[in-house]
Write a protein that holds these residues in place. Structure first.
Motif, PDB file in Angstrom:
ATOM      1  N   ASP A 196      -7.885  17.595  -9.927  1.00 38.68           N
ATOM      2  CA  ASP A 196      -6.821  16.638 -10.272  1.00 38.68           C
ATOM      3  C   ASP A 196      -6.494  15.698  -9.106  1.00 38.68           C
ATOM      4  O   ASP A 196      -5.369  15.205  -8.987  1.00 38.68           O
ATOM      5  CB  ASP A 196      -5.556  17.380 -10.702  1.00 38.68           C
ATOM      6  CG  ASP A 196      -5.030  18.319  -9.613  1.00 38.68           C
ATOM      7  OD1 ASP A 196      -5.752  18.542  -8.610  1.00 38.68           O
ATOM      8  OD2 ASP A 196      -3.904  18.831  -9.761  1.00 38.68           O
ATOM      9  N   VAL A 197      -7.473  15.449  -8.247  1.00 37.08           N
ATOM     10  CA  VAL A 197      -7.254  14.583  -7.082  1.00 37.08           C
ATOM     11  C   VAL A 197      -6.775  13.197  -7.520  1.00 37.08           C
ATOM     12  O   VAL A 197      -7.154  12.688  -8.576  1.00 37.08           O
ATOM     13  CB  VAL A 197      -8.559  14.464  -6.252  1.00 37.08           C
ATOM     14  CG1 VAL A 197      -9.665  13.808  -7.060  1.00 37.08           C
ATOM     15  CG2 VAL A 197      -8.320  13.721  -4.941  1.00 37.08           C
ATOM     16  N   GLY A 198      -5.921  12.606  -6.703  1.00 36.57           N
ATOM     17  CA  GLY A 198      -5.459  11.245  -6.951  1.00 36.57           C
ATOM     18  C   GLY A 198      -5.809  10.358  -5.769  1.00 36.57           C
ATOM     19  O   GLY A 198      -5.890  10.828  -4.626  1.00 36.57           O
ATOM     20  N   MET A 199      -6.026   9.074  -6.046  1.00 39.40           N
ATOM     21  CA  MET A 199      -6.347   8.131  -4.978  1.00 39.40           C
ATOM     22  C   MET A 199      -5.518   6.863  -5.184  1.00 39.40           C
ATOM     23  O   MET A 199      -5.501   6.284  -6.263  1.00 39.40           O
ATOM     24  CB  MET A 199      -7.843   7.800  -4.999  1.00 39.40           C
ATOM     25  CG  MET A 199      -8.302   6.928  -3.846  1.00 39.40           C
ATOM     26  SD  MET A 199     -10.120   6.792  -3.826  1.00 39.40           S
ATOM     27  CE  MET A 199     -10.363   5.866  -2.312  1.00 39.40           C
ATOM     28  N   TRP A 200      -4.811   6.466  -4.127  1.00 38.21           N
ATOM     29  CA  TRP A 200      -3.966   5.283  -4.158  1.00 38.21           C
ATOM     30  C   TRP A 200      -4.418   4.326  -3.064  1.00 38.21           C
ATOM     31  O   TRP A 200      -4.597   4.731  -1.918  1.00 38.21           O
ATOM     32  CB  TRP A 200      -2.504   5.658  -3.930  1.00 38.21           C
ATOM     33  CG  TRP A 200      -1.939   6.569  -4.977  1.00 38.21           C
ATOM     34  CD1 TRP A 200      -1.185   6.217  -6.064  1.00 38.21           C
ATOM     35  CD2 TRP A 200      -2.064   7.998  -5.045  1.00 38.21           C
ATOM     36  NE1 TRP A 200      -0.842   7.331  -6.801  1.00 38.21           N
ATOM     37  CE2 TRP A 200      -1.370   8.440  -6.201  1.00 38.21           C
ATOM     38  CE3 TRP A 200      -2.702   8.950  -4.242  1.00 38.21           C
ATOM     39  CZ2 TRP A 200      -1.298   9.776  -6.561  1.00 38.21           C
ATOM     40  CZ3 TRP A 200      -2.640  10.291  -4.608  1.00 38.21           C
ATOM     41  CH2 TRP A 200      -1.945  10.689  -5.755  1.00 38.21           C
ATOM     42  N   SER A 201      -4.577   3.051  -3.405  1.00 37.08           N
ATOM     43  CA  SER A 201      -5.048   2.063  -2.438  1.00 37.08           C
ATOM     44  C   SER A 201      -4.024   0.942  -2.304  1.00 37.08           C
ATOM     45  O   SER A 201      -3.617   0.336  -3.303  1.00 37.08           O
ATOM     46  CB  SER A 201      -6.394   1.473  -2.889  1.00 37.08           C
ATOM     47  OG  SER A 201      -7.379   2.487  -2.978  1.00 37.08           O
ATOM     48  N   ASP A 202      -3.620   0.674  -1.078  1.00 37.49           N
ATOM     49  CA  ASP A 202      -2.618  -0.354  -0.797  1.00 37.49           C
ATOM     50  C   ASP A 202      -3.287  -1.525  -0.084  1.00 37.49           C
ATOM     51  O   ASP A 202      -3.601  -1.446   1.106  1.00 37.49           O
ATOM     52  CB  ASP A 202      -1.499   0.234   0.064  1.00 37.49           C
ATOM     53  CG  ASP A 202      -0.392  -0.766   0.383  1.00 37.49           C
ATOM     54  OD1 ASP A 202      -0.632  -1.976   0.273  1.00 37.49           O
ATOM     55  OD2 ASP A 202       0.716  -0.332   0.754  1.00 37.49           O
ATOM     56  N   GLY A 203      -3.520  -2.600  -0.841  1.00 41.21           N
ATOM     57  CA  GLY A 203      -4.042  -3.829  -0.255  1.00 41.21           C
ATOM     58  C   GLY A 203      -2.977  -4.898  -0.164  1.00 41.21           C
ATOM     59  O   GLY A 203      -3.144  -5.902   0.533  1.00 41.21           O
ATOM     60  N   GLY A 204      -1.878  -4.695  -0.893  1.00 39.70           N
ATOM     61  CA  GLY A 204      -0.758  -5.623  -0.858  1.00 39.70           C
ATOM     62  C   GLY A 204      -1.104  -7.041  -1.264  1.00 39.70           C
ATOM     63  O   GLY A 204      -0.388  -7.988  -0.912  1.00 39.70           O
ATOM     64  N   GLY A 205      -2.204  -7.217  -1.993  1.00 44.58           N
ATOM     65  CA  GLY A 205      -2.624  -8.561  -2.373  1.00 44.58           C
ATOM     66  C   GLY A 205      -3.309  -9.309  -1.245  1.00 44.58           C
ATOM     67  O   GLY A 205      -3.714 -10.461  -1.421  1.00 44.58           O
ATOM     68  N   LYS A 206      -3.476  -8.654  -0.086  1.00 47.71           N
ATOM     69  CA  LYS A 206      -4.089  -9.306   1.073  1.00 47.71           C
ATOM     70  C   LYS A 206      -5.453  -8.730   1.420  1.00 47.71           C
ATOM     71  O   LYS A 206      -6.137  -9.230   2.302  1.00 47.71           O
ATOM     72  CB  LYS A 206      -3.158  -9.186   2.284  1.00 47.71           C
ATOM     73  CG  LYS A 206      -1.820  -9.880   2.062  1.00 47.71           C
ATOM     74  CD  LYS A 206      -0.958  -9.837   3.298  1.00 47.71           C
ATOM     75  CE  LYS A 206       0.341 -10.598   3.058  1.00 47.71           C
ATOM     76  NZ  LYS A 206       1.180 -10.673   4.279  1.00 47.71           N
ATOM     77  N   ALA A 207      -5.838  -7.639   0.741  1.00 49.89           N
ATOM     78  CA  ALA A 207      -7.156  -7.028   0.910  1.00 49.89           C
ATOM     79  C   ALA A 207      -7.528  -6.407  -0.427  1.00 49.89           C
ATOM     80  O   ALA A 207      -6.659  -5.967  -1.185  1.00 49.89           O
ATOM     81  CB  ALA A 207      -7.139  -5.963   2.006  1.00 49.89           C
ATOM     82  N   SER A 208      -8.816  -6.386  -0.739  1.00 44.93           N
ATOM     83  CA  SER A 208      -9.237  -5.840  -2.024  1.00 44.93           C
ATOM     84  C   SER A 208      -8.890  -4.357  -2.106  1.00 44.93           C
ATOM     85  O   SER A 208      -9.109  -3.596  -1.166  1.00 44.93           O
ATOM     86  CB  SER A 208     -10.742  -6.041  -2.218  1.00 44.93           C
ATOM     87  OG  SER A 208     -11.464  -5.365  -1.206  1.00 44.93           O
TER      88      SER A 208
END
Length: 297
Positions: A196-208
C-alpha cells in the motif's frame, strides 16, 4: 542571557518555527523578525527572555499560517514541507527533539489543524510547555489551551506516523532502494515497496511532478521504472549522482544532475518496507537544504 537569547536558544526557536510553518526559509525569516521585535521591547518588563522570545516567534508563525491558507489551497499538485538535513554532523538548527515530529509525513498531517490548534499541540506535546505557559504565550485561558490540545489530538489520532526500526536499518533499506533504482531492477524495487505504498511529488508548478499521489505498489513501481528509463533514454544517467542523507529524521535519496540538486526522495519505512516516498522537486524548496548540503560536504 537577555542579550544572547536568540543565540543560546536558537535551536529551540527554529524548531518551533519550522514545525509551525513547514518551511526552513520562512522559519529563518520569522527568527529575524522576532529578533528585531525583541530588541525594540522594554527589557524591564521581560521576566523570562526565553519565554518572551518563544511568544514572539509563535505569534509571528500564527500570523504567517493564517495568511498562507489561500496560498496552500491554490498550490499546484501535492504540497510538501521544505526538507531540512537532520544528520548528526549538521548544525543545531534542526534540533532532533522527538524525531518523529519533524518527519515530512507528520508535518503534512499537521495541516489538518487550525493555526491555534497547531501551536498548542506543538508547544505542549512536542516541546512540553505547561498549559499555563501556553495560555500566556497565546493570550488565552488555560481551559481554552486544554480544549485546543484535545481537539488537535483527536484530529491527529488517525495516521500519526511512528519511526520504526533503527536509523541504521532504515538507511540500509534506502541504500538497497538506491542500488535497485540506479540499475532499474524492478524485482528488487518491488520487494522493497509495501503493497500500500504511497508516493507524493511536490513540483509546485515549477518542476515536473505527478499532480496527484500515486497509491499502491504497482503504480509506484511503474513510475520509478519509467523515471529510470527516461534518464537512460535522455542520456542523463552518467550525469546523475545519488547519495543517502538523513532528511527530516528519515533516510533520503539526494539526486543531482551535474551540480544541480534535482530532487530529494524521502522514505518512510515501516517493518523493513518502504511505506511512503515523498519527492521534493520544487526548486524554491530545495534552496535551503542545498546550502546545508554544500556546507556538509
Amino acid at each position: 542571557m537577555d542579550r544572547d537569547v536568540f543565540t543560546t536558544d536558537r535551536p529551540l526557536l527554529f524548531s518551533i518555527a519550522y514545525r509551525m510553518l513547514g518551511s526552513a526559509s520562512d522559519a529563518e525569516d520569522v527568527l529575524q523578525d522576532a529578533w528585531l521585535r525583541y530588541r525594540r521591547a522594554d527589557r524591564s518588563t521581560i521576566r523570562s527572555p526565553k519565554a518572551f522570545a518563544t511568544t514572539i516567534v509563535t505569534r509571528l508563525c500564527l500570523d504567517r499560517l493564517k495568511s498562507a491558507r489561500t496560498t496552500r489551497e491554490e498550490y499546484i499538485g501535492p504540497w510538501l514541507p521544505e526538507p531540512v538535513l537532520t544528520s548528526e554532523v549538521e548544525g543545531p538548527d534542526t534540533m532532533l527533539q522527538r524525531a518523529e515530529s519533524v518527519t515530512l509525513a507528520f508535518l503534512v498531517l499537521l495541516e489538518k489543524l487550525s493555526p491555534e490548534e497547531r501551536a498548542v499541540f506543538l508547544l505542549k506535546d512536542v516541546f512540553e510547555y505547561d498549559h499555563s505557559e501556553i495560555a500566556e504565550m497565546l493570550g488565552m485561558t488555560v481551559d481554552n489551551s486544554r480544549q485546543l490540545l484535545h481537539r488537535a489530538k483527536g484530529r491527529l489520532a488517525q495516521g500519526r506516523p511512528q519511526l520504526t526500526g533503527t536509523e541504521q536499518s532504515r538507511r540500509a533499506i534506502a541504500e538497497r532502494f538506491t542500488r535497485a533504482f540506479s540499475s532499474g531492477d524492478a524485482s528488487e524495487l518491488a520487494a522493497l515497496l509495501a503493497s500500500d505504498v504511497g508516493m507524493w511529488s511536490d513540483g509546485g508548478g515549477k518542476a515536473s511532478a505527478a499532480r496527484r499521489p500515486l497509491l499502491g505498489r504497482d503504480r509506484v513501481l511503474n513510475f520509478l521504472i519509467g523515471l529510470h528509463r527516461t534518464a537512460q533514454t535522455a542520456g542523463l544517467a552518467r550525469d546523475v549522482s545519488l547519495r543517502i542523507e538523513d532528511v527530516n529524521s528519515e533516510p533520503a535519496l539526494i539526486v543531482r544532475v551535474g551540480q544541480r540538486l534535482e530532487s530529494i526522495f524521502v522514505f518512510s519505512i515501516d517493518d523493513a518496507a518502504i511505506s511512503g516516498i515523498r519527492v521534493v522537486r520544487n526548486p524554491d524548496k530545495l534552496a535551503h537544504i542545498d546550502r546545508q548540503l554544500m556546507t556538509l560536504h
